[in-house]
Design an enzyme around this catalytic site. Structure first.
Site, PDB file in Angstrom:
ATOM      1  N   ASP A 103      -2.578  -9.068  39.875  1.00  0.00           N
ATOM      2  CA  ASP A 103      -1.482  -9.485  40.752  1.00  0.00           C
ATOM      3  C   ASP A 103      -0.133  -8.873  40.370  1.00  0.00           C
ATOM      4  OD1 ASP A 103      -1.312 -11.001  38.436  1.00  0.00           O
ATOM      5  OD2 ASP A 103      -1.246 -12.939  39.461  1.00  0.00           O
ATOM      6  N   ASP A 496       2.816 -17.685  30.325  1.00  0.00           N
ATOM      7  CA  ASP A 496       1.480 -18.273  30.408  1.00  0.00           C
ATOM      8  C   ASP A 496       0.775 -18.448  29.065  1.00  0.00           C
ATOM      9  OD1 ASP A 496       1.595 -18.502  33.197  1.00  0.00           O
ATOM     10  OD2 ASP A 496       0.787 -16.494  33.500  1.00  0.00           O
TER      11      ASP A 496
END
Length: 788
Positions: A103, A496
């Protein structure tokens, strides 16, 4: 390119013109017809010599004006995966050839010989960083050289338009075809697909399902595109959009699938299917090569389709969810469609899962249902957003009539990336089965790829063995980097994955020791005169429990301890910094109205007077009384001379230099107390003093994305400067060994990594630089002559 004015002013006839003046003067003095012939003969010779000499002089002057290039070797700091792999495709006719898309980190090709992923899009430059979000990829089943990427990260007004990147050498080089609309490789629905497809009977023909501009067709290998006017308007209606906490986003057409059996080689395939992300009628069929379309009768409604796969026997399998994912999905189903009989069959593996119209939603949906190319009865399906207790993988050998749960009989080998021990598979939005080996199955996750080559053991009650196949695929988003003068050479704050201490750049370590464990660490710093003392700040997301969102280490990041408390306002993360002696910590938490100072790691807090919220803070590298702050959006600069207790606007020419600029950066010099470097994307690189005096405007640099310092050159006394930005308008990564007077470009056009967001040199290794990319992890470079 710049040419000195004194060379630009002279044309190619400069020397010839001067020689002509000289010979004319001689002619006047001597006179006579014979002398005229001699003069003209000499002039012709001199004019030729002069033109050659001036051309050579011009070329040399131009070459001299370009920055010298120093060859570098760049490679990733090893973490392994770390980001969402949003799609995966096997080539149907070449064993071992398959591709992955991400992505935010571009696309990759699997290197079968070396058993690693080969990045294909590192050539994308800063101005085109939006193209590193790959919304779809496609291969030509009849020509394995072709690879197509539908590139575009966001559909926001600020994002550039999308492009089709076309390659006829398996991704070694690309040609670009710009599109008149945007794509969303990092938006909702990015795990659906594939929205880009090549006609298996006529490789010249491609279809692309856009997010907000309908269906598009190319008849020349993707070089030119035209809108398909006959596609239903639902593809651009509000029902084909979805919303998350950020904004409402268009999803549009999420897959295009050809029926190769309906056509013949060399001619466009007549029967094509396209799926729209809507809860209304969503699957459409064309029987005339895409000119006209109609809804497939009897199809399920109330859910959005995400994937459609054709089995070798002509049946189709579809996965559905109430939302497009990957952020959320609370319901879903799997369906089999048999075109020969127009029969739809619900094959959802969990039989008691409720669906719309049958009561309460199940709380999760379905990511994908793959069918083995070599056996139409073998299916593998994944749940999506089933966090309690975790997502599941199912396998069927009878076309979905019965299923076996796979993970209950699985073993995961985490040696390649030990940090994955804290992660269970999630966001499994693509499952792929090797067309040459049904035992070889790969599924994507939000943090990388898992692969098995013995799925067939499940049939005899054996265990399935999974390996983390992410060597070469690095997709973390670094948010902060430090390279202290002692201890580990690199510590990072990551999106993350919290952050890492790298003692060995080629080994994937565990994350920072927990507790605390942050979802994101967003800032990290060490004390200039006490480098073993380090602080970091971050934040947590659900379903993580509460924690103090700043922590400190006194042993170079080996062990961490949370602060005793947080300031009375803010949401963690933000900017954090140590004073030079490590005795004080400044923290500007996200959404706080003030900056806060503690001298006992959070037992007591006081407001840093004179500072607004939302600024970035830093300490001087030598003097514990000197601290600084800057507003990256407005260019306002601040200075403290009492250890961060109070700040005042930085005065003088330096204090005024960045006002009105954006993406401003301020760094404390590693060479002297009170010395500062200032830059912005639209500002020259400046050096000054904390009293406001501007010491120097460093020549050539006219825009900076990131900059930092490294070890001085042998025999030198000034730290090496590294800049990711523009030198005389040319984008690149540059190094100066003499305080910015001269620059060398150290990257090349094949290694640009989009936009570099942070960088730092290594204070112990001359020439080494660490780069924080916007989706390709951490990259480090060494001069080639020093690379082992």
């Amino acid at each position: 390119m710049r040419v000195p004015a004194w060379s630009r002013a002279s044309g190619v006839g400069c020397l010839a013109g001067r020689l002509k003046n000289l010979t004319t003067f001689r002619h006047v003095k001597r006179g006579g017809r014979d002398d005229d012939k001699v003069r003209e003969s000499f002039f012709d010779m001199f004019r030729t010599i002069g033109a050659m000499a001036c051309s050579l002089f011009f070329a040399l002057s131009v070459h001299a004006s370009q920055p010298a290039a120093t060859p570098y070797h760049f490679t990733n700091v090893r973490i392994g995966g770390g980001g969402y792999v949003s799609g995966l495709l096997f080539h149907p006719s070449v064993r071992g050839l398959y591709y992955a898309r991400t992505d935010v980190g571009g696309a990759y090709r699997w290197d079968q010989e070396h058993e690693r992923w080969q990045p294909l899009t590192d050539w994308i430059a800063a101005k085109d960083a939006n193209l590193l979000g790959i919304d779809s990829l496609a291969i030509d089943p009849s020509d394995p050289q072709w690879l197509y990427l539908a590139a575009g990260m966001y559909t926001t007004p600020q994002a550039g338009d999308a492009a089709i990147l076309r390659s006829h050498d398996r991704g070694r080089s690309f040609r670009r075809a710009d599109l008149p609309f945007k794509l969303g490789g990092n938006e909702l629905g990015r795990g659906n697909g594939e929205r880009l497809a090549v006609d298996p009977n006529d490789g010249r023909v491609l279809f692309l399902g856009s997010r907000d501009a309908g269906l598009w067709r190319s008849a020349d290998h993707g070089a030119h595109w035209a809108k398909v006017d006959g596609f239903p308007a639902v593809a651009t209606s509000p029902s084909s959009s979805a919303s998350n906490a950020w904004r409402t986003q268009p999803i549009g057409i999420v897959f295009v699938v050809f029926d190769p059996a309906s056509g013949r080689r060399g001619q466009p395939t007549p029967v094509i299917y396209a799926g729209v992300s809507t809860r209304q009628a969503s699957l459409f069929r064309s029987a005339d090569g895409g000119r006209s379309w109609s809804a497939v009768p009897g199809q399920p409604v109330g859910l959005r389709p995400s994937h459609m796969h054709r089995a070798s026997d002509g049946d189709y399998y579809l996965s559905y969810g109430d939302e497009p994912g990957p952020d959320t999905m609370d319901d879903g189903a799997l369906w089999r469609w048999q075109p020969a009989s127009s029969r739809w069959t619900d094959i959802t593996p969990i039989p008691d899962q409720s669906r719309p119209g049958r009561g309460k939603p199940a709380g999760f949906g379905w990511g994908d249902v793959a069918v083995a190319p070599s056996d139409p009865a073998v299916l593998v399906a994944s749940t999506h957003h089933r966090y309690t207790p975790h997502d599941l993988l199912f396998r069927s050998t009878d076309r979905g009539a019965h299923w076996v749960e796979v993970f209950a009989h699985s073993v995961f080998d985490r040696r390649e990336a030990p940090w994955t021990v804290e992660h269970t598979p999630h966001w499994m939005t693509t499952v792929a089965i090797d067309p040459f080996d049904p035992g070889h199955v790969i599924f994507v996750t939000g943090y990388g790829l898992w692969s098995t080559r013995d799925m067939g053991r499940l049939d005899a009650g054996g265990e399935v063995h999974w390996t983390f196949v992410d060597r070469g695929l690095e997709e973390t988003v670094p948010l902060g980097l430090i390279s202290p003068p002692q201890g580990a050479h690199l510590l990072s704050a990551l999106g993350d994955l919290d952050g890492y201490r790298h003692d060995d750049l080629g080994v994937a370590p565990l994350q920072f020791q927990a507790p605390p464990r942050y979802a994101n660490s967003e800032a990290i710093d060490y004390a200039g005169q006490r480098p073993e003392r380090i602080v970091r700040s971050g934040y947590l997301r659900e379903p993580f429990g509460p924690a103090v969102r700043a922590s400190w280490s006194d042993d170079g990041g080996r062990r961490w301890q949370a602060f005793a408390s947080e300031p009375p306002e803010g949401e963690g993360a933000g900017s954090i910094a140590l004073t030079a002696d490590g005795s004080g910590v400044l923290w500007a938490p996200r959404n706080a109205k003030h900056v806060w100072l503690t001298r006992d790691f959070g037992h007591h807090w006081q407001v840093a007077a004179g500072l607004p919220g939302g600024v970035n803070v830093l300490g001087d590298r030598f003097d514990a009384q000197r601290c600084y702050a800057f507003d990256a959006k407005s260019g306002a600069l601040f200075v403290s001379h009492d250890g961060g207790a109070s700040f005042a606007p930085l005065a003088g020419a330096l204090g005024a230099a960045a006002r009105g600029h954006d993406h401003v950066q301020l760094r404390a010099s590693p060479d002297a107390a009170g010395e500062l470097y200032l830059a912005a994307r639209d500002l020259l690189l400046l050096r000054g003093e904390d009293g406001g005096k501007l010491q120097a405007t460093l020549p050539g640099i006219d825009g900076v994305d990131a900059f930092g310092f490294g070890k001085s050159a042998p025999g030198g006394h000034q730290s090496t400067l590294f800049v990711a930005g523009r030198l005389d308008g040319q984008q690149g990564i540059y190094r100066s060994d003499d305080g910015g007077r001269h620059w060398r470009r150290i990257d090349d056009n094949a290694h640009q990594y989009g936009r570099i967001t942070h960088l730092t040199g290594d204070p112990r290794v001359f020439g080494r630089v660490y780069l924080a990319t916007s989706g390709r992890g951490i990259v480090y470079g060494d001069p080639e002559e020093s690379t082992p």
